[in-house]
Every structure is written in structure tokens, then in C-alpha cells.
Design a protein around this motif. Structure first.
Motif, PDB file in Angstrom:
ATOM      1  N   TRP A  40     -14.637  -3.241 -11.520  1.00  0.00           N
ATOM      2  CA  TRP A  40     -13.974  -4.037 -10.483  1.00  0.00           C
ATOM      3  C   TRP A  40     -12.504  -4.248 -10.833  1.00  0.00           C
ATOM      4  CZ3 TRP A  40     -15.015  -9.970  -9.914  1.00  0.00           C
ATOM      5  CH2 TRP A  40     -14.336 -10.464  -8.806  1.00  0.00           C
TER       6      TRP A  40
ATOM      7  N   ARG B 178     -10.669  -2.366 -12.669  1.00  0.00           N
ATOM      8  CA  ARG B 178      -9.968  -1.082 -12.627  1.00  0.00           C
ATOM      9  C   ARG B 178      -9.717  -0.640 -11.186  1.00  0.00           C
ATOM     10  NH1 ARG B 178      -7.497   2.049 -16.380  1.00  0.00           N
ATOM     11  NH2 ARG B 178      -9.088   1.431 -17.821  1.00  0.00           N
ATOM     12  N   LEU B 179     -10.701  -0.842 -10.304  1.00  0.00           N
ATOM     13  CA  LEU B 179     -10.571  -0.374  -8.919  1.00  0.00           C
ATOM     14  C   LEU B 179      -9.709  -1.285  -8.053  1.00  0.00           C
ATOM     15  CD1 LEU B 179     -14.201   0.846  -8.186  1.00  0.00           C
ATOM     16  CD2 LEU B 179     -12.205   2.231  -8.756  1.00  0.00           C
ATOM     17  N   ARG B 180      -9.742  -2.590  -8.290  1.00  0.00           N
ATOM     18  CA  ARG B 180      -8.982  -3.561  -7.499  1.00  0.00           C
ATOM     19  C   ARG B 180      -8.098  -4.396  -8.418  1.00  0.00           C
ATOM     20  NH1 ARG B 180      -9.363  -3.645  -1.941  1.00  0.00           N
ATOM     21  NH2 ARG B 180      -8.820  -5.802  -2.223  1.00  0.00           N
ATOM     22  N   PRO B 181      -7.027  -3.806  -8.983  1.00  0.00           N
ATOM     23  CA  PRO B 181      -6.204  -4.551  -9.940  1.00  0.00           C
ATOM     24  C   PRO B 181      -5.428  -5.684  -9.267  1.00  0.00           C
ATOM     25  CG  PRO B 181      -5.171  -2.465  -9.417  1.00  0.00           C
ATOM     26  CD  PRO B 181      -6.516  -2.461  -8.742  1.00  0.00           C
ATOM     27  N   ILE B 182      -5.123  -6.703 -10.060  1.00  0.00           N
ATOM     28  CA  ILE B 182      -4.302  -7.817  -9.602  1.00  0.00           C
ATOM     29  C   ILE B 182      -2.854  -7.349  -9.623  1.00  0.00           C
ATOM     30  CG2 ILE B 182      -3.536 -10.169 -10.102  1.00  0.00           C
ATOM     31  CD1 ILE B 182      -6.439 -10.022  -9.243  1.00  0.00           C
TER      32      ILE B 182
ATOM     33  N   ASP C 239       0.811  -1.213   0.000  1.00  0.00           N
ATOM     34  CA  ASP C 239       0.000   0.000   0.000  1.00  0.00           C
ATOM     35  C   ASP C 239       0.847   1.267   0.000  1.00  0.00           C
ATOM     36  OD1 ASP C 239      -2.353  -1.462   0.021  1.00  0.00           O
ATOM     37  OD2 ASP C 239      -2.324  -1.644   2.202  1.00  0.00           O
TER      38      ASP C 239
ATOM     39  N   ASP D 192      -5.921  -9.495 -17.033  1.00  0.00           N
ATOM     40  CA  ASP D 192      -6.775  -9.827 -15.901  1.00  0.00           C
ATOM     41  C   ASP D 192      -8.030 -10.517 -16.440  1.00  0.00           C
ATOM     42  OD1 ASP D 192      -8.326  -9.928 -13.622  1.00  0.00           O
ATOM     43  OD2 ASP D 192      -7.937  -7.847 -13.036  1.00  0.00           O
TER      44      ASP D 192
ATOM     45  N   THR E 202       0.682  -4.334 -12.518  1.00  0.00           N
ATOM     46  CA  THR E 202      -0.610  -5.002 -12.479  1.00  0.00           C
ATOM     47  C   THR E 202      -0.778  -5.912 -13.688  1.00  0.00           C
ATOM     48  OG1 THR E 202      -1.691  -3.201 -13.655  1.00  0.00           O
ATOM     49  CG2 THR E 202      -1.643  -3.059 -11.244  1.00  0.00           C
TER      50      THR E 202
ATOM     51  N   ARG F 165     -10.919 -10.708 -15.379  1.00  0.00           N
ATOM     52  CA  ARG F 165     -12.147  -9.922 -15.268  1.00  0.00           C
ATOM     53  C   ARG F 165     -12.344  -9.034 -16.495  1.00  0.00           C
ATOM     54  NH1 ARG F 165     -10.700  -7.612  -9.488  1.00  0.00           N
ATOM     55  NH2 ARG F 165      -8.751  -7.444 -10.633  1.00  0.00           N
TER      56      ARG F 165
ATOM     57  N   ARG G 263       4.167  -0.659  -8.578  1.00  0.00           N
ATOM     58  CA  ARG G 263       3.367  -1.873  -8.668  1.00  0.00           C
ATOM     59  C   ARG G 263       3.132  -2.208 -10.129  1.00  0.00           C
ATOM     60  NH1 ARG G 263      -1.772  -1.099  -5.044  1.00  0.00           N
ATOM     61  NH2 ARG G 263      -2.297   0.123  -6.843  1.00  0.00           N
TER      62      ARG G 263
END
Length: 112
Positions: free
Chosen positions: A81, A83-87, A15, A28, A23, A30, A21
Motif C-alpha cells: 500500500w 509503495r503503490l499509493r505514496p504520500i 498526476d 511514511d 514522497t 505505513r 514529486r
């Protein structure tokens, strides 16, 4: 703690905004699911607007239109989802050892 009183190396905080980071991005799953749902949603929505409504088969409901709109909504949810919580892909992952039962190219020894 080690015997020489130094602190053990710890992993960086994911964080922490200073940590770069990487991604999964377009890879992904999704995004693939959202794109397919969106494609089918567009097709069904257009068929619901311009195609045969078939009210007698669906009990007075334009099933293609409503199903297409719901698929478009689900597509938007999946894409948002992703876009907001990338792997987050780890910075370094050790490659697996060669497996004699796996029909894949073998890793070359280091130094080549």
C-alpha cells in the motif's frame, strides 16, 4: 481572472508525469507499521515452527504459526500500500509562526 486579463496562476496537476514529486518514503507511517508487523510475524512464525506448540491451550491449533503468518500477510499489505499509493509531500510549505507557549527554538529573523 484579474483586472489585467491574465489568467490566475494554478497549482500543477499532481498526476502530470512531468511534475517532480517528493514522497514521504521511509518516513511514511505505513512503512513503520508494516516493518513492526513483519518483525512480530517472523518471530511468531518461527516460534510456531520450532517452539512449543501448546495444542492443549489453544484447542488443537498452532496459534503462534497462524498468527505469525497473518501478521506477515498484513505486513506485506501495508508495505505494498505504501509503495503503490505514496504520500506526496508538498513542494513548499510555509513554516508555522512562533508560538510563545511552545517550548521550541524560535525562528531567527531573516537576514541572519
Amino acid at each position: 481572472m484579474s483586472a489585467d486579463n491574465t489568467t490566475p496562476e494554478t497549482a500543477p496537476d499532481p498526476d502530470d508525469p512531468r511534475v517532480e514529486r517528493h514522497t514521504a518514503g521511509a518516513f511514511d507511517i505505513r512503512n513503520f507499521i508494516g516493518a513492526l508487523l513483519g518483525l512480530y510475524g517472523i518471530i511468531l512464525t518461527l516460534m510456531g515452527i520450532f517452539g512449543d506448540k501448546a495444542y492443549e491451550k489453544t484447542g488443537g491449533v498452532n496459534a503462534n504459526l497462524w498468527t505469525g503468518l497473518i501478521l506477515l500477510l498484513m505486513s506485506a499489505i501495508f508495505m505494498t500500500w505504501a509503495r503503490l499509493r505514496p504520500i506526496i509531500v508538498p513542494a513548499h510549505v510555509e513554516p508555522p509562526d512562533d508560538d510563545a507557549t511552545r517550548p521550541a527554538p524560535k525562528r531567527r529573523p531573516s537576514g541572519h
